[in-house]
Design an enzyme around this catalytic site. Sequence first.
Site, PDB file in Angstrom:
ATOM      1  N   GLU A  41       0.829  -1.213   0.000  1.00  0.00           N
ATOM      2  CA  GLU A  41       0.000   0.000   0.000  1.00  0.00           C
ATOM      3  C   GLU A  41       0.861   1.258   0.000  1.00  0.00           C
ATOM      4  O   GLU A  41       0.554   2.229  -0.686  1.00  0.00           O
ATOM      5  CB  GLU A  41      -0.955   0.008   1.195  1.00  0.00           C
ATOM      6  CG  GLU A  41      -2.082  -1.008   1.100  1.00  0.00           C
ATOM      7  CD  GLU A  41      -2.957  -0.816  -0.135  1.00  0.00           C
ATOM      8  OE1 GLU A  41      -2.971   0.285  -0.711  1.00  0.00           O
ATOM      9  OE2 GLU A  41      -3.618  -1.787  -0.527  1.00  0.00           O
ATOM     10  N   TYR A 124      -6.514   6.795   3.594  1.00  0.00           N
ATOM     11  CA  TYR A 124      -6.658   5.724   2.611  1.00  0.00           C
ATOM     12  C   TYR A 124      -5.967   4.445   3.067  1.00  0.00           C
ATOM     13  O   TYR A 124      -6.576   3.363   3.089  1.00  0.00           O
ATOM     14  CB  TYR A 124      -6.102   6.134   1.232  1.00  0.00           C
ATOM     15  CG  TYR A 124      -5.848   4.908   0.406  1.00  0.00           C
ATOM     16  CD1 TYR A 124      -6.896   4.241  -0.198  1.00  0.00           C
ATOM     17  CD2 TYR A 124      -4.566   4.343   0.325  1.00  0.00           C
ATOM     18  CE1 TYR A 124      -6.692   3.058  -0.882  1.00  0.00           C
ATOM     19  CE2 TYR A 124      -4.351   3.164  -0.358  1.00  0.00           C
ATOM     20  CZ  TYR A 124      -5.419   2.527  -0.957  1.00  0.00           C
ATOM     21  OH  TYR A 124      -5.211   1.343  -1.611  1.00  0.00           O
ATOM     22  N   ASP A 142      -9.652   5.753  -2.726  1.00  0.00           N
ATOM     23  CA  ASP A 142      -8.501   6.256  -3.471  1.00  0.00           C
ATOM     24  C   ASP A 142      -9.032   6.914  -4.749  1.00  0.00           C
ATOM     25  O   ASP A 142     -10.238   7.090  -4.909  1.00  0.00           O
ATOM     26  CB  ASP A 142      -7.535   5.114  -3.792  1.00  0.00           C
ATOM     27  CG  ASP A 142      -8.070   4.253  -4.924  1.00  0.00           C
ATOM     28  OD1 ASP A 142      -9.302   4.053  -4.965  1.00  0.00           O
ATOM     29  OD2 ASP A 142      -7.276   3.804  -5.759  1.00  0.00           O
ATOM     30  N   CYS A 201     -17.500   0.943 -20.850  1.00  0.00           N
ATOM     31  CA  CYS A 201     -18.808   0.745 -20.203  1.00  0.00           C
ATOM     32  C   CYS A 201     -19.528  -0.510 -20.699  1.00  0.00           C
ATOM     33  O   CYS A 201     -20.300  -1.122 -19.951  1.00  0.00           O
ATOM     34  CB  CYS A 201     -19.685   1.974 -20.429  1.00  0.00           C
ATOM     35  SG  CYS A 201     -18.993   3.495 -19.723  1.00  0.00           S
TER      36      CYS A 201
END
Length: 345
Positions: A41, A124, A142, A201
């Site tokens: 992270e 975060y 994020d 999409c």
Amino acid sequence: MPVDAVPEKLLNWYDAHHRRLPWRAGPGEPRAAPYRVWLSEVMLQQTTVAAVKSYYAHFTTRWPTVADLAAADEAEVMAAWAGLGYYARARNLIACARAVVNDHGGAFPDSEAGLRTLPGIGDYSAAAIAAIAFGRRAVVVDANVERVTSRLFAFDGPLPVGRPAIRELADRITPDERAGDFAQAMMDLGSSICTVRNPQCLICPLHGDCAARAAGNPEAYPVKAPKKAKPQRRGTAFWIERDGHVWLVRRPAKGMLGGMRALPTGPWTDADPGLAEAPAKADWVEAGSVDHVFTHFALRLRVVTTRKPAPLNEGEWWPIARIEEAGLPTLFARAAARAIAAAQD
DNA sequence: AAGGCGTGGGT
DNA sequence: TACCCAAGCCT
């Protein structure tokens, strides 16, 4: 547009299509170790997966546990981080490992609030580690989550002011179970389908739930405040050579490239500083220049060289044949390459 | 709280 | 090409 089905749809998509990444638990493994989740992270803060992979492999091999990292030589850690950028992360990485060992018995806190107190772990990362490593329900936000969420709800409040509102929307779709997988699913979706430009999409699992898709303008989200122009600065780097060695310094702990090995430079200003504040008296030879773009300014770094320097202090002679092992940030690695190339002309 | 803080890939 | 931007944090 109702979003009740979003968590289940996204988790089903994740089960079928998630990326295999070195820091994610393998098959049959419920969760990755907190140390590995934390390390990944921090490395991934503002940094792409592709850039992180080799660094993650090196760090986990060289320092397999948080105790190993806490006991590590700081200069070696900084050098290992060289090229990854945002070097305050490396300084905080060491401080965090030592805090875990010294203040938490060698184990990472298992709550979002506990993690949030550690250096280099912000909102975060605390949420991400709590969810992914400890199975907590946490709202992980994020840039991917901001993009996916703002499109899903067609939320048009400009960032960064609209950030708290987006977090509320993300909270609304975060499930109680598998919050870690849900967060990673949002990030996978954001990186592969719900991309900044040309979102796919047609193959998105949330196609039927997305307000921006329904309106036909997904690329309009998230709305962002206009950004400022980047100033152009100039500086000079000094390549000082003797007997196959080059003179390297360590930059101050704070500020640009803080704590990293570097070539000596003068100040970086709006006009060419020339040979002002050279670290030694010498007959300088031009070696060209390097253009480098940072987050908030662009730099043209002129490189000058000498083989006959006056005495120097506060630095070290480094063998030029092993310059890549010095752990120079990219700016200085490029300046060094320029000096070496010029010497062969 | 707005700005400092790296780098490389994509378009 | 020139710009955009990325699994943000700190002060």
